[in-house]
Design a protein around this motif. Structure first.
Motif, PDB file in Angstrom:
ATOM      1  N   THR A 279     -67.535 -26.120 -17.918  1.00  0.00           N
ATOM      2  CA  THR A 279     -68.241 -24.905 -17.501  1.00  0.00           C
ATOM      3  C   THR A 279     -69.743 -25.140 -17.488  1.00  0.00           C
ATOM      4  O   THR A 279     -70.268 -25.998 -18.211  1.00  0.00           O
ATOM      5  CB  THR A 279     -67.953 -23.717 -18.442  1.00  0.00           C
ATOM      6  OG1 THR A 279     -68.501 -24.002 -19.739  1.00  0.00           O
ATOM      7  CG2 THR A 279     -66.466 -23.438 -18.561  1.00  0.00           C
ATOM      8  N   PHE A 281     -73.624 -22.769 -17.239  1.00  0.00           N
ATOM      9  CA  PHE A 281     -74.265 -21.450 -17.268  1.00  0.00           C
ATOM     10  C   PHE A 281     -75.775 -21.626 -17.265  1.00  0.00           C
ATOM     11  O   PHE A 281     -76.332 -22.338 -18.114  1.00  0.00           O
ATOM     12  CB  PHE A 281     -73.841 -20.654 -18.510  1.00  0.00           C
ATOM     13  CG  PHE A 281     -74.437 -19.273 -18.567  1.00  0.00           C
ATOM     14  CD1 PHE A 281     -73.909 -18.247 -17.799  1.00  0.00           C
ATOM     15  CD2 PHE A 281     -75.519 -19.002 -19.390  1.00  0.00           C
ATOM     16  CE1 PHE A 281     -74.449 -16.964 -17.846  1.00  0.00           C
ATOM     17  CE2 PHE A 281     -76.071 -17.727 -19.443  1.00  0.00           C
ATOM     18  CZ  PHE A 281     -75.539 -16.705 -18.674  1.00  0.00           C
ATOM     19  N   PRO A 295     -73.889 -17.680 -23.260  1.00  0.00           N
ATOM     20  CA  PRO A 295     -72.540 -17.985 -22.798  1.00  0.00           C
ATOM     21  C   PRO A 295     -72.443 -19.431 -22.321  1.00  0.00           C
ATOM     22  O   PRO A 295     -73.457 -20.075 -22.051  1.00  0.00           O
ATOM     23  CB  PRO A 295     -72.338 -17.003 -21.631  1.00  0.00           C
ATOM     24  CG  PRO A 295     -73.333 -15.917 -21.847  1.00  0.00           C
ATOM     25  CD  PRO A 295     -74.508 -16.580 -22.496  1.00  0.00           C
ATOM     26  N   GLY A 297     -70.472 -19.971 -19.637  1.00  0.00           N
ATOM     27  CA  GLY A 297     -70.416 -19.799 -18.201  1.00  0.00           C
ATOM     28  C   GLY A 297     -69.037 -19.804 -17.582  1.00  0.00           C
ATOM     29  O   GLY A 297     -68.046 -19.389 -18.185  1.00  0.00           O
ATOM     30  N   ASN A 298     -68.995 -20.315 -16.354  1.00  0.00           N
ATOM     31  CA  ASN A 298     -67.767 -20.359 -15.562  1.00  0.00           C
ATOM     32  C   ASN A 298     -67.370 -21.791 -15.246  1.00  0.00           C
ATOM     33  O   ASN A 298     -68.179 -22.726 -15.362  1.00  0.00           O
ATOM     34  CB  ASN A 298     -67.957 -19.577 -14.255  1.00  0.00           C
ATOM     35  CG  ASN A 298     -67.818 -18.082 -14.470  1.00  0.00           C
ATOM     36  OD1 ASN A 298     -66.823 -17.619 -15.026  1.00  0.00           O
ATOM     37  ND2 ASN A 298     -68.823 -17.329 -14.044  1.00  0.00           N
ATOM     38  N   ARG A 362     -63.996 -13.694 -22.712  1.00  0.00           N
ATOM     39  CA  ARG A 362     -64.625 -13.502 -21.409  1.00  0.00           C
ATOM     40  C   ARG A 362     -65.452 -12.216 -21.406  1.00  0.00           C
ATOM     41  O   ARG A 362     -64.999 -11.164 -21.832  1.00  0.00           O
ATOM     42  CB  ARG A 362     -63.576 -13.461 -20.297  1.00  0.00           C
ATOM     43  CG  ARG A 362     -64.173 -13.698 -18.904  1.00  0.00           C
ATOM     44  CD  ARG A 362     -63.103 -13.841 -17.843  1.00  0.00           C
ATOM     45  NE  ARG A 362     -62.299 -15.042 -17.999  1.00  0.00           N
ATOM     46  CZ  ARG A 362     -62.646 -16.242 -17.556  1.00  0.00           C
ATOM     47  NH1 ARG A 362     -63.820 -16.411 -16.963  1.00  0.00           N
ATOM     48  NH2 ARG A 362     -61.835 -17.267 -17.712  1.00  0.00           N
ATOM     49  N   ASN A 367     -68.311 -14.413 -17.260  1.00  0.00           N
ATOM     50  CA  ASN A 367     -68.703 -15.616 -17.985  1.00  0.00           C
ATOM     51  C   ASN A 367     -67.983 -15.697 -19.327  1.00  0.00           C
ATOM     52  O   ASN A 367     -67.567 -14.677 -19.893  1.00  0.00           O
ATOM     53  CB  ASN A 367     -70.220 -15.629 -18.218  1.00  0.00           C
ATOM     54  CG  ASN A 367     -70.984 -15.965 -16.965  1.00  0.00           C
ATOM     55  OD1 ASN A 367     -70.843 -17.059 -16.420  1.00  0.00           O
ATOM     56  ND2 ASN A 367     -71.794 -15.017 -16.476  1.00  0.00           N
TER      57      ASN A 367
END
Length: 479
Positions: A279, A281, A295, A297-298, A362, A367
């Motif tokens: 991931t 971010f 975070p 992130g994705n 989540r 994110n």
């Protein structure tokens, strides 16, 4: 057929831009064509043998990168180890990886003229084996395939838009996956790798930044502690455009000054088992979470990340669960059959998943926020450490009758280890125990503090009573 292997993609860049700089050091550099010629020359010296794995124990430099490319082109997997590691740890890694042949600095001297040899690499062939700390008391080897590295190089380019002319700093040790990011997202995207000398790496931040300035570094990927130092001393190379943090939690305080400079800053997350990062971010334009962290992130391109419960069902947003990773990045698994192999799961539909052992949830914007480990594993200087492995080695010391190792966090939220031991004889010295540990463990795994005990406190059930172990405060005052 599109043969997406590490060497295949590299060779395309050799054809596209043979005279572009591939690797630079202070005082010397090589083009893509020269690096390829050097790799072929190294490969000539072992190509006739069918080695499934080849050890690389070398100082960082142009020859080391060429040696890795040579091994990959031969169809073998490289097994990296820093020469500074304890010899018996290197021996264990090479033996368990089935490595009968090791490339050293001496091997790469006086190279023959290397005519191009056939590329034997295949997408599902093993590219490298990285050793991480293991609960069994021995390091375990993570087996990563070519296609996973190629996917990560593509994901990196997709997010950070790497182009020829970019210059990546090579800062990490070779046995950590940030090294993979530094080297292969660079060479598989036509950019330049800048390798500082060991003297610069061991010196001051000012010397490192001066090296980056000399070579026009545009990308730096490091542990959050490097970012924190750059922030504290308010320094960065003028051409920097991407600053990446990985390997541990990044806090808002680490980038309070950096975030207002003219470059982007990212937080990344991903275990070695899923090929570097899973991931991303961007943090320089984001607000931190309530605890001062950001975070993670994705998912990166080619990867999917889900938050699952113990029954592997997806949980609702905002609910804590285990971070589970799917897709191209998931590695083949571990060498042998260690207990941790159960974390690699093949689902009914044939997809493979890695259970990270990390808890997260989540956020409403999609994110992912990282919470903490499910088990006792910690990050020391950005590297994974199993306290059980350190404890097992501690108990092998002739000076220790009984010992335990526990992890704590300082006021900055960073982990450190404390060793508690009952000496086996009156002449036992801390220096003897440390010397023993350094002979078997990487330096970052040796506890920072040692506490001599008359006995290890136990519960009624005979387990260590952690509540009665004195806590050595590293920084700050007790809460």
């Amino acid at each position: 057929m599109n043969r997406k292997t590490i060497y295949n993609i590299f060779s395309r860049w050799v054809s596209l831009q043979p005279d572009a700089t591939a690797v630079v050091e202070d005082g010397r550099s090589v083009t893509y064509r020269q690096l390829d010629v050097m790799a072929n020359a190294i490969m000539t010296k072992f190509y006739t043998e069918d080695y499934p794995t080849v050890g690389i124990v070398m100082s960082h430099g142009i020859e080391m990168i060429a040696a890795m490319l040579a091994v990959l082109k031969s169809g073998a997997a490289y097994v990296p180890a820093e020469p500074s590691l304890p010899q018996n740890r290197i021996d264990y890694m090479m033996r368990t990886a089935g490595t009968d042949f090791i490339i050293t600095d001496d091997f790469c001297r006086n190279l023959p003229d290397g005519a191009p040899l056939p590329d034997r690499s295949v997408p599902d062939g093993v590219a490298y084996i990285l050793y991480t700390s293991g609960t069994s008391g021995r390091p375990k080897g993570v087996v990563v395939e070519n296609h996973s590295v190629v996917n990560y190089a593509e994901a990196f380019e997709h997010e950070f838009h790497v182009v020829p002319g970019d210059v990546m700093l090579q800062y990490s040790i070779c046995s950590f996956d940030i090294f993979v990011e530094e080297v292969f997202t660079t060479l598989l995207n036509g950019a330049t790798l800048a390798i500082p000398s060991k003297e610069i790496l061991a010196g001051s931040l000012a010397n490192l930044m001066a090296f980056c300035e000399r070579h026009g570094v545009t990308e730096i990927s490091g542990f959050p502690y490097l970012l924190a130092d750059m922030n504290r001393y308010q320094t960065y190379p003028r051409k920097l455009r991407v600053l990446i943090s990985g390997g541990d939690v990044i806090r808002a305080s680490y980038i309070s000054w950096l975030k207002d400079r003219d470059f982007v800053i990212y937080n990344t997350y991903g275990p070695s088992e899923t090929t570097v990062c899973a991931t991303y971010f961007r943090v320089d334009t984001a607000e931190p979470l309530d605890d001062g962290t950001y975070p993670v992130g994705n998912a990166v391109k080619g990867v999917e990340v889900k938050i699952l419960d113990n029954d592997l069902h997806e949980v609702a947003d905002g609910t804590a669960g285990e971070i589970c990773i799917f897709g191209e990045g998931v590695s083949r698994g571990y060498l042998g059959n260690p207990p941790e192999q159960v974390n690699f799961v093949t689902l009914d539909d044939g997809r493979r998943m890695y259970r990270s052992g990390d808890l997260g949830y989540r956020l409403p914007d999609g994110n992912i926020a990282f919470l903490h480990r499910k088990d006792k594993q910690v990050m020391i200087l950005g590297k994974r450490v199993e306290p059980e492995e350190v404890e097992n080695v501690l108990n092998e010391s002739p000076c220790v009758e009984r010992g335990v190792v526990r992890a704590f966090t300082d006021e900055e939220g960073l982990a450190y280890l404390t060793a508690y031991f009952v000496p086996s004889h009156k002449n036992c010295r801390i220096s003897h125990i440390k010397r023993f540990l350094h002979s078997r463990l990487a330096d970052f795994m040796v506890p920072e503090f040692f506490v001599k005990m008359d006995e290890i406190p136990l519960t009624r059930r005979g387990k260590v009573n952690d509540r009665l172990l004195p806590v050595v405060m590293k920084e700050g005052e007790p809460e």
